[in-house]
Motif scaffolding. Structure first.
Motif, PDB file in Angstrom:
ATOM      1  N   VAL A  13      -1.944   0.022   0.545  1.00 48.03           N
ATOM      2  CA  VAL A  13      -0.791   0.615  -0.127  1.00 48.03           C
ATOM      3  C   VAL A  13      -0.962   2.133  -0.143  1.00 48.03           C
ATOM      4  O   VAL A  13      -2.082   2.652  -0.064  1.00 48.03           O
ATOM      5  N   SER A  14       0.145   2.807  -0.253  1.00 49.73           N
ATOM      6  CA  SER A  14       0.108   4.265  -0.348  1.00 49.73           C
ATOM      7  C   SER A  14      -0.188   4.670  -1.784  1.00 49.73           C
ATOM      8  O   SER A  14       0.220   3.995  -2.738  1.00 49.73           O
ATOM      9  N   GLU A  15      -0.876   5.773  -1.926  1.00 51.66           N
ATOM     10  CA  GLU A  15      -1.153   6.290  -3.260  1.00 51.66           C
ATOM     11  C   GLU A  15       0.167   6.551  -3.986  1.00 51.66           C
ATOM     12  O   GLU A  15       1.102   7.129  -3.409  1.00 51.66           O
ATOM     13  N   GLY A  16       0.246   6.092  -5.229  1.00 53.06           N
ATOM     14  CA  GLY A  16       1.462   6.243  -6.005  1.00 53.06           C
ATOM     15  C   GLY A  16       2.392   5.052  -5.926  1.00 53.06           C
ATOM     16  O   GLY A  16       3.306   4.903  -6.750  1.00 53.06           O
ATOM     17  N   ALA A  17       2.184   4.200  -4.946  1.00 51.94           N
ATOM     18  CA  ALA A  17       3.025   3.011  -4.807  1.00 51.94           C
ATOM     19  C   ALA A  17       2.553   1.926  -5.779  1.00 51.94           C
ATOM     20  O   ALA A  17       1.448   1.972  -6.305  1.00 51.94           O
ATOM     21  N   SER A  18       3.435   0.945  -5.972  1.00 55.48           N
ATOM     22  CA  SER A  18       3.064  -0.174  -6.845  1.00 55.48           C
ATOM     23  C   SER A  18       2.220  -1.176  -6.072  1.00 55.48           C
ATOM     24  O   SER A  18       2.222  -1.219  -4.833  1.00 55.48           O
ATOM     25  N   LEU A  19       1.521  -2.009  -6.829  1.00 56.04           N
ATOM     26  CA  LEU A  19       0.577  -2.957  -6.236  1.00 56.04           C
ATOM     27  C   LEU A  19       0.751  -4.324  -6.884  1.00 56.04           C
ATOM     28  O   LEU A  19       0.942  -4.425  -8.102  1.00 56.04           O
ATOM     29  N   GLU A  20       0.684  -5.356  -6.068  1.00 54.48           N
ATOM     30  CA  GLU A  20       0.588  -6.708  -6.598  1.00 54.48           C
ATOM     31  C   GLU A  20      -0.389  -7.485  -5.743  1.00 54.48           C
ATOM     32  O   GLU A  20      -0.209  -7.605  -4.524  1.00 54.48           O
ATOM     33  N   LYS A  78      -0.173  -3.242 -10.681  1.00 48.68           N
ATOM     34  CA  LYS A  78      -0.339  -1.882 -11.180  1.00 48.68           C
ATOM     35  C   LYS A  78       0.862  -1.083 -10.700  1.00 48.68           C
ATOM     36  O   LYS A  78       1.200  -1.135  -9.510  1.00 48.68           O
ATOM     37  N   PRO A  79       1.527  -0.354 -11.581  1.00 49.55           N
ATOM     38  CA  PRO A  79       2.758   0.337 -11.187  1.00 49.55           C
ATOM     39  C   PRO A  79       2.541   1.505 -10.231  1.00 49.55           C
ATOM     40  O   PRO A  79       3.403   1.789  -9.403  1.00 49.55           O
ATOM     41  N   SER A  80       1.394   2.169 -10.312  1.00 46.97           N
ATOM     42  CA  SER A  80       1.155   3.327  -9.462  1.00 46.97           C
ATOM     43  C   SER A  80      -0.332   3.386  -9.115  1.00 46.97           C
ATOM     44  O   SER A  80      -1.168   3.621  -9.983  1.00 46.97           O
ATOM     45  N   VAL A  81      -0.620   3.182  -7.859  1.00 49.31           N
ATOM     46  CA  VAL A  81      -2.010   3.077  -7.416  1.00 49.31           C
ATOM     47  C   VAL A  81      -2.610   4.463  -7.177  1.00 49.31           C
ATOM     48  O   VAL A  81      -1.952   5.363  -6.643  1.00 49.31           O
ATOM     49  N   HIS A  82      -3.865   4.587  -7.563  1.00 44.33           N
ATOM     50  CA  HIS A  82      -4.617   5.823  -7.350  1.00 44.33           C
ATOM     51  C   HIS A  82      -5.659   5.575  -6.271  1.00 44.33           C
ATOM     52  O   HIS A  82      -6.120   4.441  -6.081  1.00 44.33           O
ATOM     53  N   TRP A  83      -6.076   6.636  -5.589  1.00 38.21           N
ATOM     54  CA  TRP A  83      -7.046   6.469  -4.513  1.00 38.21           C
ATOM     55  C   TRP A  83      -8.329   5.798  -5.020  1.00 38.21           C
ATOM     56  O   TRP A  83      -8.991   5.057  -4.296  1.00 38.21           O
ATOM     57  N   SER A  84      -8.666   6.033  -6.285  1.00 41.77           N
ATOM     58  CA  SER A  84      -9.892   5.459  -6.841  1.00 41.77           C
ATOM     59  C   SER A  84      -9.793   3.949  -7.066  1.00 41.77           C
ATOM     60  O   SER A  84     -10.793   3.305  -7.406  1.00 41.77           O
TER      61      SER A  84
END
Lengths: 113, 114
Positions: A13-20, A78-84
């Motif tokens: 996923v791209s940083e800032g994108a949502s995740l499921e 997670k609504p907004s993914v971080h690189w970490s």
């Protein structure tokens, strides 16, 4: 006996994108459900858990998961993914009255900038 | 609380040698789990103890593997003799309550058998 399926081996996923991240379990009753995260070279860390009550549970690092009995699922979001957040994520199920966990095969999350 | 402590963190040994991995539980915890993690097989439960008693050792791959809890806070996993296919990361985890399942993992021991 309980079992866990994590259908996705890798997700990017791209940083800032949502995740499921998906998790399906098999168990004859209401199970105990967990999500763990493993960063490279580290042990597993508990993100969140579901025992009973509210089906939407909040965890650390901004993660949440929803228990859906009808679908036998416990997906992590997670609504907004971080690189970490790049790591491997494990879903696990435990039987009530026991203390043995069964882990899924894991989903490796890659975060692109 | 120091968390679950494992030693050594890395072990490199030659085939045929004895290997002993160590684990110290979190104070007050009464269940102890040994796992093995490899790329091919993922995370496998080897054995677990409750109140120092082995409850389920069905995951122990062979007689070369043995685990003990000499007291309530400490456990060892021994491989004798070791083989290259034993190379993996070995984790121990502990939990506080028999019915709540939540496990706390140590940092793991990376074992390489040459």
């Amino acid at each position: 006996a309980q079992s866990v399926t994590q259908p996705d081996i890798h997700i990017t996923v791209s940083e800032g994108a949502s995740l499921e991240l998906r998790c399906n379990y098999s168990y004859g009753a209401t199970p105990y459900l967990f999500w763990y995260v493993q960063s490279p070279g580290q042990g597993l860390q508990l993100l969140l858990k579901y025992f009973s009550g509210d089906t939407l549970v909040q965890g650390i690092k901004g993660f949440e998961a929803e228990f859906k009995r009808s679908q036998s699922s416990f997906n992590l979001r997670k609504p907004s993914v971080h690189w970490s957040d790049a790591a491997e994520y494990f879903c696990a199920v435990g039987a009530i009255g026991g203390n043995k966990l069964v882990f899924g095969a894991g989903t490796i999350l890659r975060v692109k900038s | 609380d120091a968390g679950v402590i494992q030693s050594p963190r890395h072990e490199v040994t030659e085939m045929g040698q004895e290997v002993t991995l160590r684990c110290k539980l979190i104070s007050g915890h009464n269940s102890l789990f040994w796992y093995r993690q490899t790329m091919m097989r993922g995370l496998e439960l080897l054995i677990y103890f409750n109140n120092n008693v082995p409850i389920d050792d069905s995951g122990m791959p062979e007689d070369r593997f043995s685990a003990k809890m000499p007291n309530a806070s400490f456990s060892t996993l021994k491989i004798q003799p070791s083989e290259p296919r034993d190379s993996a990361v070995y984790f121990c985890a502990s939990s506080v309550d028999y019915s709540y399942n939540e496990q706390f993992f140590g940092p793991g021991t990376r074992l390489t058998v040459l």
